[in-house]
Write an enzyme that holds these catalytic residues in place. Structure first.
Site, PDB file in Angstrom:
ATOM      1  N   HIS A  95       0.852  -1.187   0.000  1.00 57.22           N
ATOM      2  CA  HIS A  95       0.000   0.000   0.000  1.00 57.22           C
ATOM      3  C   HIS A  95       0.893   1.245   0.000  1.00 57.22           C
ATOM      4  CE1 HIS A  95      -2.840   3.075   1.232  1.00 57.22           C
ATOM      5  NE2 HIS A  95      -3.789   2.262   0.789  1.00 57.22           N
ATOM      6  N   GLU A 165      -3.835   2.385  -7.246  1.00 56.51           N
ATOM      7  CA  GLU A 165      -4.243   3.489  -6.376  1.00 56.51           C
ATOM      8  C   GLU A 165      -3.318   4.679  -6.621  1.00 56.51           C
ATOM      9  OE1 GLU A 165      -6.580   1.857  -2.711  1.00 56.51           O
ATOM     10  OE2 GLU A 165      -4.470   1.993  -2.192  1.00 56.51           O
TER      11      GLU A 165
HETATM   12  P1  13P Z   1      -9.678   6.460   0.080  1.00 55.37           P
HETATM   13  O1  13P Z   1     -10.812   5.634  -0.468  1.00 55.37           O
HETATM   14  O2  13P Z   1      -9.959   7.030   1.438  1.00 55.37           O
HETATM   15  O3  13P Z   1      -9.186   7.473  -0.912  1.00 55.37           O
HETATM   16  O4  13P Z   1      -8.455   5.433   0.347  1.00 55.37           O
HETATM   17  C1  13P Z   1      -8.012   4.660  -0.708  1.00 55.37           C
HETATM   18  C2  13P Z   1      -7.051   3.681  -0.175  1.00 55.37           C
HETATM   19  O5  13P Z   1      -5.926   4.027   0.180  1.00 55.37           O
HETATM   20  C3  13P Z   1      -7.527   2.279  -0.046  1.00 55.37           C
HETATM   21  O6  13P Z   1      -6.467   1.412   0.170  1.00 55.37           O
END
Ligand code: 13P
Length: 250
Positions: A95, A165
């Protein structure tokens, strides 16, 4: 048609009692239907969350991280064997918050992915570029490097999920979503890189909300979403699940 995968990453936002209460509400209110729902609470809350969702085989558990060794002198770390022992099917690896705040390199992430796979866990491998890298036109290069390094030693038939992400779209308090047009080129790139692997779902993460999930999670775009902030209430999380399932059923 495969149903969408909706994964809730609760990060370090809820304590054990809050995690169990939210899991219970989700278990009570989630309509039985197609698709996979994954809850990723803080690791100490796993037994309580597991108990809260017992009887709902359609709700699976994931850890937010694991170490790359199963045993050893690694104070404070969580073994992938313990993650499995806690009843998790999945583990989030790489992550951006782990990479940025805990200094995890591509090589560390690769070792964690390999350890998770060796343990029989399904890694949810996160990749994504920073705002700065994007401004410099490096999004594709960064994501390619992260993905190829992390999966280098993972057999192509090993089950794995990838979550794209982009760091510039992650909410950290206030949502600032990307548009489908902004993220589609990277999805195409990831899909091409994954071509030689057996079906690897690609999720989207970054300010996913009930009213924008249909932009990202569709049969011809992302296979699901990894949700942070909006997974912290039953209303918004189940709103996302309902919309994504509807979009997939069309
Ligand atoms: P948000 O949905 O709060 O932007 O977070 C995304 C995230 O980091 C999920 O792993």
């Amino acid at each position: 048609m495969q149903a969408p995968i909706l994964a809730a990453n609760w990060k370090m936002q809820l304590d054990i009692a809050e995690s169990a209460a939210l899991a219970k509400k989700i278990a009570n209110e989630l309509p039985r239907g197609n698709g996979t729902v994954i809850l990723c609470p803080t690791v100490a809350a796993m037994p309580a969350v597991s108990l809260a969702v017992s009887g709902r085989e359609d709700i699976l558990l994931g850890a937010q991280d694991c170490h790359n060794q199963t045993k050893g002198t690694f104070t404070g770390a969580t073994s992938p064997a313990v993650v499995a022992e806690l009843g998790c099917t999945y583990v989030i690896v790489g992550h951006s918050e782990r990479r940025q705040l805990f200094g995890e390199t591509d090589e560390v992430v690769a070792a964690k992915v390999a350890a998770a796979v060796a343990q029989g866990l399904i890694p949810i491998l996160c990749v994504g570029e920073t705002a700065d890298e994007r401004k410099k036109g490096e999004s594709e290069t960064v994501v390619t490097r992260q993905l190829t390094t992390a999966l280098a030693s993972v057999p192509p038939e090993a089950p794995c999920i990838v979550a794209y992400e982009p760091l510039w779209a992650i909410s950290h308090g206030a949502p600032h979503p990307a548009t489908k047009a902004e993220v589609t080129p990277i999805l195409k790139q990831i899909t091409t890189l994954l071509e030689k692997r057996s079906a690897t779902p690609v999720l989207y993460g970054g300010s996913v909300l009930p009213d924008n999930v249909q932009e990202f999670v569709t049969p011809d775009a992302f296979a699901g979403a990894l949700i942070g902030g909006a997974s912290l209430t039953v209303e918004s999380f189940l709103g996302i699940v309902a919309t994504a399932r509807r979009t997939y059923a069309i």
